[in-house]
Enzyme design. Structure first.
Site, PDB file in Angstrom:
ATOM      1  N   SER A  83       0.829  -1.209   0.000  1.00  0.00           N
ATOM      2  CA  SER A  83       0.000   0.000   0.000  1.00  0.00           C
ATOM      3  C   SER A  83       0.863   1.259   0.000  1.00  0.00           C
ATOM      4  O   SER A  83       2.017   1.251   0.429  1.00  0.00           O
ATOM      5  CB  SER A  83      -0.912   0.021   1.219  1.00  0.00           C
ATOM      6  OG  SER A  83      -1.672  -1.162   1.303  1.00  0.00           O
TER       7      SER A  83
HETATM    8  N1  SAH Z   1      -0.705  -5.142   4.083  1.00  0.00           N
HETATM    9  C1  SAH Z   1      -0.014  -5.376   2.830  1.00  0.00           C
HETATM   10  C2  SAH Z   1      -0.884  -5.021   1.634  1.00  0.00           C
HETATM   11  C3  SAH Z   1      -1.009  -6.190   0.758  1.00  0.00           C
HETATM   12  S1  SAH Z   1      -2.194  -6.137  -0.540  1.00  0.00           S
HETATM   13  C4  SAH Z   1       1.329  -4.664   2.798  1.00  0.00           C
HETATM   14  O1  SAH Z   1       1.631  -3.887   3.710  1.00  0.00           O
HETATM   15  O2  SAH Z   1       2.114  -4.919   1.877  1.00  0.00           O
HETATM   16  C5  SAH Z   1      -3.449  -7.206   0.087  1.00  0.00           C
HETATM   17  C6  SAH Z   1      -3.047  -8.612   0.436  1.00  0.00           C
HETATM   18  O3  SAH Z   1      -4.233  -9.300   0.840  1.00  0.00           O
HETATM   19  C7  SAH Z   1      -2.460  -9.440  -0.718  1.00  0.00           C
HETATM   20  O4  SAH Z   1      -1.218  -9.940  -0.359  1.00  0.00           O
HETATM   21  C8  SAH Z   1      -3.491 -10.557  -0.920  1.00  0.00           C
HETATM   22  O5  SAH Z   1      -2.908 -11.797  -1.304  1.00  0.00           O
HETATM   23  C9  SAH Z   1      -4.106 -10.649   0.462  1.00  0.00           C
HETATM   24  N2  SAH Z   1      -5.434 -11.271   0.494  1.00  0.00           N
HETATM   25  C10 SAH Z   1      -6.468 -11.107  -0.361  1.00  0.00           C
HETATM   26  N3  SAH Z   1      -7.513 -11.864   0.013  1.00  0.00           N
HETATM   27  C11 SAH Z   1      -7.112 -12.547   1.131  1.00  0.00           C
HETATM   28  C12 SAH Z   1      -7.744 -13.504   1.989  1.00  0.00           C
HETATM   29  N4  SAH Z   1      -8.983 -13.938   1.778  1.00  0.00           N
HETATM   30  N5  SAH Z   1      -7.045 -13.985   3.029  1.00  0.00           N
HETATM   31  C13 SAH Z   1      -5.770 -13.564   3.284  1.00  0.00           C
HETATM   32  N6  SAH Z   1      -5.122 -12.673   2.507  1.00  0.00           N
HETATM   33  C14 SAH Z   1      -5.790 -12.159   1.439  1.00  0.00           C
END
Ligand code: SAH
Length: 213
Positions: free
Chosen positions: A60
């Protein structure tokens, strides 16, 4: 190359954008974002932008990480559940401000990389889990705070139920192109919702990836 000048510029920009909580700014300052972005993009680590990571996901934008962290109103004794570990950057920022971060990711490859960063930075108060974040972490519930870093199609009720009384969840809700960051608070009368900001997140997906990577 040193990142110090870029980091100071970013912190000043976050302050201009309304991040006033000094503890949040301090946490952003203390977490080396360059370790959480792909090597080829390290020179952009302190630009105020989201960046691509593996599996088509994104780390993000620093403003969003700081904004969501501030909106959580963390206390030092809180245990926080994060859904969507991704690069691990948001979890690392949270770990500086609370007792424990429990974070769930559905891609094994992302989780392994994030865990390597937590170890390298000696962030020993982060617990990780491979799984579908839609189910929350019932064995460890209730949580004082929950942060969802992928957009849920509707308010995720299963997660809301894992909030402690007095708890706060910050979650982006809505379809691609029309997502709102919501703060849900739970008190003795039930749940209260506040719309905070229009946002763009990757979707919160149901279930696990088929190839289990
Ligand atoms: N907090 C992260 C942002 C990652 S983007 C950072 O600081 O980099 C969102 C993430 O959510 C992705 O890695 C995606 O794989 C994960 N995601 C999406 N759906 C999910 C689910 N049902 N359970 C766990 N993770 C999930």
């Amino acid at each position: 190359m040193t990142y110090e000048a870029n980091k100071i510029r970013l912190i000043m920009e976050l302050r201009r954008q309304g991040i006033t909580d000094k503890r949040v700014l301090g946490a952003v300052e203390r977490v080396p974002r360059e370790l959480f972005v792909p090597e080829a993009l390290r020179s952009e680590a302190y630009d105020n932008m989201p960046l691509p990571i593996c599996q088509g996901q994104t780390i993000s934008q620093p403003f969003i990480v700081a904004y969501m962290t501030q909106a959580l109103r963390l206390g030092p004794r809180d245990r926080v559940l994060e859904i969507g570990t991704g690069s691990g950057y948001q979890a690392a920022v949270l770990s500086k401000l609370c007792r424990r971060v429990c974070t769930i990711e559905r891609y094994r490859s992302l989780l392994i990389q994030a865990e390597a960063c937590f170890t390298a930075l000696k962030l020993h108060n982060i617990t990780t889990r491979l799984g579908d974040g839609n189910r929350g972490w019932p064995e460890l519930a209730p949580f004082a705070r929950i942060i969802v870093t992928a957009a849920a199609p509707q308010m995720p009720v299963t997660l809301a139920d894992q909030l402690d009384e007095g708890g706060i969840m910050v979650v982006p809700v809505g379809p691609p192109g029309d997502q709102t960051l919501i703060r849900l608070t739970r008190d003795s009368d039930g749940f209260h919702e506040e719309a905070l900001l229009a946002v763009r997140f990757v979707p919160l997906v149901a279930g696990m990836p088929l190839d289990r990577k």
